[in-house]
Motif scaffolding. Structure first.
Motif, PDB file in Angstrom:
ATOM      1  N   THR A 282      -3.278 -13.834   2.928  1.00 42.29           N
ATOM      2  CA  THR A 282      -3.824 -11.563   2.695  1.00 42.29           C
ATOM      3  C   THR A 282      -2.234 -11.159   3.630  1.00 42.29           C
ATOM      4  O   THR A 282      -2.219  -9.590   3.389  1.00 42.29           O
ATOM      5  CB  THR A 282      -4.925 -11.228   3.033  1.00 42.29           C
TER       6      THR A 282
ATOM      7  N   ASN B 270     -13.900  -3.351  -4.308  1.00 44.96           N
ATOM      8  CA  ASN B 270     -14.669  -4.668  -4.834  1.00 44.96           C
ATOM      9  C   ASN B 270     -16.205  -4.887  -5.713  1.00 44.96           C
ATOM     10  O   ASN B 270     -16.600  -4.922  -6.747  1.00 44.96           O
ATOM     11  CB  ASN B 270     -14.252  -6.196  -4.661  1.00 44.96           C
TER      12      ASN B 270
ATOM     13  N   ALA C 110      -8.525  -2.634  -7.859  1.00 49.99           N
ATOM     14  CA  ALA C 110      -9.679  -3.174  -6.460  1.00 49.99           C
ATOM     15  C   ALA C 110     -11.240  -3.084  -7.333  1.00 49.99           C
ATOM     16  O   ALA C 110     -11.607  -3.807  -7.428  1.00 49.99           O
ATOM     17  CB  ALA C 110      -9.619  -2.457  -5.593  1.00 49.99           C
TER      18      ALA C 110
ATOM     19  N   ALA D 282      -4.082  -4.039  -4.703  1.00 46.33           N
ATOM     20  CA  ALA D 282      -5.187  -5.178  -5.492  1.00 46.33           C
ATOM     21  C   ALA D 282      -4.553  -5.965  -6.177  1.00 46.33           C
ATOM     22  O   ALA D 282      -5.333  -6.867  -6.865  1.00 46.33           O
ATOM     23  CB  ALA D 282      -6.055  -3.398  -6.664  1.00 46.33           C
TER      24      ALA D 282
ATOM     25  N   TYR E 161       1.263  -1.057  -0.099  1.00 50.35           N
ATOM     26  CA  TYR E 161       0.278  -0.172   0.025  1.00 50.35           C
ATOM     27  C   TYR E 161       0.792   1.115   0.152  1.00 50.35           C
ATOM     28  O   TYR E 161       0.766   2.355  -0.284  1.00 50.35           O
ATOM     29  CB  TYR E 161      -0.747  -0.402   1.003  1.00 50.35           C
TER      30      TYR E 161
ATOM     31  N   HIS F 266      -5.321   3.012  -6.683  1.00 58.91           N
ATOM     32  CA  HIS F 266      -5.472   1.649  -6.767  1.00 58.91           C
ATOM     33  C   HIS F 266      -7.294   0.732  -6.663  1.00 58.91           C
ATOM     34  O   HIS F 266      -7.320  -0.021  -6.744  1.00 58.91           O
ATOM     35  CB  HIS F 266      -5.137   2.141  -5.258  1.00 58.91           C
TER      36      HIS F 266
ATOM     37  N   ASN G 248     -10.826  -5.891 -10.648  1.00 56.65           N
ATOM     38  CA  ASN G 248     -11.191  -7.369  -9.003  1.00 56.65           C
ATOM     39  C   ASN G 248     -13.090  -7.755  -8.628  1.00 56.65           C
ATOM     40  O   ASN G 248     -13.257  -8.864  -9.003  1.00 56.65           O
ATOM     41  CB  ASN G 248     -10.263  -7.608  -7.659  1.00 56.65           C
TER      42      ASN G 248
ATOM     43  N   THR H   5     -11.066 -10.952   1.464  1.00 50.60           N
ATOM     44  CA  THR H   5     -10.791  -9.378   2.365  1.00 50.60           C
ATOM     45  C   THR H   5      -9.972  -9.341   2.965  1.00 50.60           C
ATOM     46  O   THR H   5      -9.637 -10.739   3.570  1.00 50.60           O
ATOM     47  CB  THR H   5     -11.813  -8.734   2.539  1.00 50.60           C
TER      48      THR H   5
ATOM     49  N   GLN I 295      -9.943  -2.940   0.521  1.00 56.17           N
ATOM     50  CA  GLN I 295      -9.664  -3.639  -0.664  1.00 56.17           C
ATOM     51  C   GLN I 295     -12.167  -4.492  -1.122  1.00 56.17           C
ATOM     52  O   GLN I 295     -11.510  -3.947  -2.224  1.00 56.17           O
ATOM     53  CB  GLN I 295      -9.080  -5.099  -0.904  1.00 56.17           C
TER      54      GLN I 295
ATOM     55  N   MET J 212      -4.326  -8.939  -4.930  1.00 56.14           N
ATOM     56  CA  MET J 212      -5.986  -9.141  -4.510  1.00 56.14           C
ATOM     57  C   MET J 212      -5.909 -10.323  -5.302  1.00 56.14           C
ATOM     58  O   MET J 212      -6.804 -11.268  -5.170  1.00 56.14           O
ATOM     59  CB  MET J 212      -6.558  -8.164  -4.190  1.00 56.14           C
TER      60      MET J 212
END
Lengths: 657, 657
Positions: free
Chosen positions: A463, B120, B407, B435, A431, B403, B410, B111, B116, B438
């Motif tokens: 995660t 999403n 997300a 992201a 981040y 960012h 996603n 999550t 995030q 993820m």
């Protein structure tokens, strides 16, 4: 004063036309704002760009770099000559495409990736408030100004900055928003429809909306902003590319290629009959006078400093130079000895927090910015918080805003006089990676401290479990990545990181308990500082196997060594807490450590990516993909990162199985 | 209804006590909200978690995973049995520490890293609106709900989401903010003092503030939110850890370890006399009935689908399955042939945008999310924008918010039925790396498209020049990183990326013009799909040198080959557009491509990090640190990435110099 603003415009136009590319939007749109700031309000002394008590200026919309270069040349910064401006965007020019930090030239920070600059400005305002509270207004008493574009405010980083600066009530932070309604892609309404001023007000900022070309309104707004105890946002309605008839107020105002004809048309429209790159002497003289107008103030400041007791002067100079407190090495040595005497296992991150608790009495310039997470916040022991009400505090509650935390740390380091730490979980370094990259690029000595450095995190799952992140940070130029194996290495890595003042460090600590692997340490010795070292040489004959490990896996390698040696296989364990420092060693040292004609096995609870440089075709015991949710013990077994797996790999390579 | 909420609380308490860790704050604080949503408003059918027209639910505050598991068990999702709940946080449990995407179990997305989930949710709402506009309300007509904590809203990502969702007026997106005034570190006021509701209002959201434990108020608020055309934020004032006397309303409410005594005290306080893990039958029956209450609606929906013309049904099913339009391969082949016939050089990113312009007529489920930057926005050719007014558009102006763009992509991919692209500069991938990670973890087929992939960026300088970023992305599990050498490889890489539907792809394109290096291609052939291939074999004898290159450096390697061969040194050039795909090939193929007993030289305008796995101790021609500002040509010379440098390196290794 209008001709002074036009002087900025034409220097910028001429440089951009010559370079055949560049971003005219900002210098043409913000020329009046910059002129009023630099000639009437900004505290600076062009002859000494490094004056510690200067106001700081950040061009957060860094693509508009010609605005800054024009200002620096006009006000008389020696490094930014007209010759430099004529080489704008050429290799080797001080006038690079985007501003590249060089304080001697008046460029406070590197900007370009949007949002970073205002994050830096936040950090500078924090540093100023902290130093002012600690050292007194006679030494520290300045403002931080930032030029800001729409993009900076769209970025999440910018939004985090708004929230945090409002929370901390940094009244000396003043932004100029270039509200020109245009972006690279067209009207800002393509992507934004929120009430930007309202958003700042919701975060308790002072907001004033003005015509960004109205010289008087600008000056009044700055005066008001300085008086208001809140951080200030001056929303300046401007015309992008102002003055170039073909592009002004349009999308092309941003960066459409300007031609000599555009330059001529602008001269016509704005009544500027002078040749390219020529600023008429009366106008240049006014600008140069502005660059000298704090001369007596500047000398008074130095006299005040010189009048202080020698010790206070020395301490101030030490802080500004970034030198460490001289006792620091000794205190870390003492910590190491105590740890060895006790012999206890200790969670990696707790060793770091213990080290900091011990350093608190001798190390006053440290500012610890910390995310709101359990293990990292252990670093606040013994510290007061830096808050809106209490500026002597040295711990900053950053909430869940990693990106601005990193950019703020950059701003603190760039300001000077304070040493920033940024603390969170390693998984969340992603981040703040944008800010970490800027630390590396600017070579700022920010310390990025992370807990939860592997699958050792346990049941919070993949995660929260870094597997690829050590590699991704080791790939970053100028970034030193430390991963200590125990509390002794934690102290050594901290010392090495603190001594690395020409770039950022990552310190990755385990969440889980680490047994002591370094049971001996001589005073003044720092094995970790060599990056890698022989922790345990083969002791049953000539080394046949070299186990290379970092952090929590060093103890696994030691256990594997025991097993291998008990089977008659001479095995050494190399602890490698910092690859980058190891790369700085002599070839002879590297050969000695890595050994020759041995089987090499890397051991790290992370991916193999990057390890091959050390393995000579050997094997690797570690992760091959993301982690999983389960206890740390279960995960190490499940992913087969065990002494037995290391032994098996070594024997396979030795063709013994 | 209150006992239904308590059923969530006690399942959560019992699971957390058994696991000896977990986050009780969310399930205890949001039990009423979840109960009202799932029993009265949510459109779902527990027997078929994959029903395409279900409402989507995202637990953005993923640490509160027991809230979700309790709901899934209680409403009757088969995969989340009581046995699974009893293994909460154990290795192998479906009830992992944080929710891990598994649609068959009712878990829409993974999550945990804050922000995030709401990013999403934004993407799911975009996908729903897009599909509804394209396919009709009879097939697509649902809402997206997200549970949100303070941390999600502090994150820059969350702030970007607020701004973009308000701009796009996604009226079917409804958030429940768990406004409990507490974080892991203590009172939220430690780090936040802004007016959160006001911040949403400034971005044109519908906001309503309620008591989060008031069942009636919750239901009314949801009804209102559904009727309001704006996205809705329901601010729910809650008590963290509600029901456990020792921790409720305190910092410990978040995740302090709960004991059996705490469980007993909670049973006392809330009047819940049942044993651990036991939900009394009448209460369980009510929950199970809620899980079945859309049964007839569910069957009606399927009947409607079955009543459609076969072609429409097939197209819907194809989209939902994620299969590519069948003509796609043929269209890409035709593009390759045309490119070869013309033989022109072409900027890498323009090849990508040309490919997309050509695919537009046959590929309707593609949603292109793009940052506001010149080269990336070339991908909008022929496309209408997806806006608040026009939902049939397929190009999303994301502004400067990388960012949430990632997300959101996603979320679109997780929703299904649409194929997301995210487009910006490669240097700014760092901003969306959270992201991207993820995507990789969830194995979602998001296509991350980047321009400006090296120092070829030129005079915008090092901030905009990736040098370490290819390595950092290659280090990420499940992520395929493509770097095509010319327009032919661009088409091949696009095809390979599209066919990779079990994970994300990075497509890194040059800004600068790339000469055609692939002058031949058979229909149906895709050399790039093997990851690396022999572009030019040694032709003057047995191969002595193997040059391994990617992207814009392939043409440099080809020039070096010419020079080496003219000096009698047989040299092959291997183009390596995708390391990950190369790793999937057979050992025999790898040996054939890499050659044996040859000198290997890697060539890439990036850092060496990661390359050693292919170099066998050979050499590397590339970058050793950050770039600089100057023309691309000047930079390649300056950093010595030239055919001459490659020739010199090869000859050095051959001991010919």
């Amino acid at each position: 004063m209008q001709p002074l603003a036009h002087a900025i415009r034409f220097l910028s136009i001429d440089a951009i036309v010559k370079a055949q590319e560049g971003h005219q939007g900002v210098p043409l749109g913000m020329a009046e704002i910059a002129t009023v700031l630099f000639t009437q309000h900004l505290k600076f002394h062009a002859a000494d760009p490094e004056w510690p008590d200067r106001d700081r200026v950040v061009l957060s919309n860094g693509h508009g770099s010609m605005l800054l270069y024009s200002l620096l040349y006009l006000t008389g910064y020696e490094a930014i000559s007209l010759a430099q401006i004529k080489t704008f965007r050429e290799l080797g020019s001080r006038c690079a495409g985007h501003p590249e930090r060089s304080v001697d030239a008046g460029i406070e920070v590197t900007t370009g990736p949007l949002g970073q600059g205002i994050g830096n400005a936040l950090g500078m305002a924090v540093a100023e408030a902290s130093l002012r509270a600690q050292l007194g207004e006679h030494l520290v008493n300045h403002h931080t100004y930032a030029f800001v574009g729409d993009g900076c405010l769209q970025e999440g980083m910018g939004q985090e900055m708004i929230s945090l600066a409002g929370h901390l009530q940094l009244g000396r932070l003043i932004l100029f928003w270039d509200d020109n309604h245009m972006t690279d892609d067209g009207d800002t309404h393509l992507a934004v429809s929120e009430d930007v001023c309202g958003r700042f007000r919701m975060a308790d900022w002072h907001v004033v909306e003005i015509d960004g070309h109205d010289l008087e309104a600008i000056s009044t707004a700055i005066l008001e902003a300085k008086q208001d105890p809140r951080p200030s946002m001056i929303a300046c309605r401007t015309v992008i590319g102002y003055g170039v008839p073909r592009v002004q107020g349009t999308r092309g105002g941003h960066s459409a290629r300007l031609t000599p004809e555009d330059a001529a048309a602008a001269r016509q429209q704005l009544g500027w009959p002078y040749p390219a790159f020529e600023t008429p002497e009366p106008i240049l003289n006014q600008w140069r006078a502005a660059g000298r107008r704090h001369e007596s103030f500047y000398h008074d400041w130095h006299q005040q400093l010189a009048a202080l007791p020698r010790q206070e002067q020395d301490e101030f100079q030490r802080r500004i130079s970034g030198a460490l407190p001289p006792e620091l090495g000794q205190w870390l040595d003492e910590y190491k000895q105590q740890v060895i005497e006790k012999g206890d296992a200790c969670p990696g991150i707790m060793a770091s927090s213990e080290i900091h608790a011990r350093l608190t009495p001798i190390w006053h310039e440290r500012l610890i910015a910390c995310a709101d997470l359990e293990a990292p916040t252990a670093h606040k022991r013994l510290l007061q918080a830096f808050t809106a009400e209490q500026r002597t505090g040295t711990y900053i509650h950053c909430g869940i805003r990693e990106h601005v935390m990193g950019a703020m740390a950059n701003g603190i380091a760039a300001h000077g006089g304070a040493m920033p730490l940024s603390v969170t979980y390693l998984a969340f370094s992603d981040y703040q990676r944008g800010a970490m990259r800027m630390s590396a690029l600017m070579k700022l000595p920010v310390k990025y401290v992370f807990s939860h450095d592997s699958i050792g995190v346990g049941s919070n799952g993949p995660t929260h479990q870094p597997v690829e992140i050590l590699a991704s940070l080791r790939a970053m130029p100028n970034m030193y990545v430390f991963r200590p194996a125990d509390a002794v290495e934690a102290a050594e890595c901290w010392q090495a990181a603190l001594e690395y003042i020409t770039g950022p460090s990552t310190l990755a600590f385990a969440k889980q308990s680490l047994p002591l692997v370094r049971t001996q340490a001589q005073p003044g010795e720092n094995c970790s500082k060599r990056g890698a070292y022989i922790l345990a040489e083969a002791s049953v004959g000539t080394r046949a196997v070299t186990l290379l490990a970092t952090g929590s896996e060093v103890s696994i390698a030691l256990e594997a060594r025991e097993q291998l040696q008990s089977q008659g296989i001479p095995t050494a364990v190399i602890s490698m807490p910092c690859w980058e420092l190891f790369e700085c060693q002599t070839d002879a040292y590297k050969r000695e450590v890595l050994g020759s004609n041995t089987v090499r096995i890397g051991v790290e609870a992370a991916l193999r990516f990057g390890w091959d440089r050390y393995l000579e075709g050997g094997d690797f015991v570690g992760m091959t993909g993301f982690g999983d949710s389960g206890s740390a013990e279960a995960l190490y077994q499940h992913f087969n990162i065990t002494p037995e797996a290391v032994v098996a790999a070594a024997k396979r390579r030795l063709s013994l199985v």
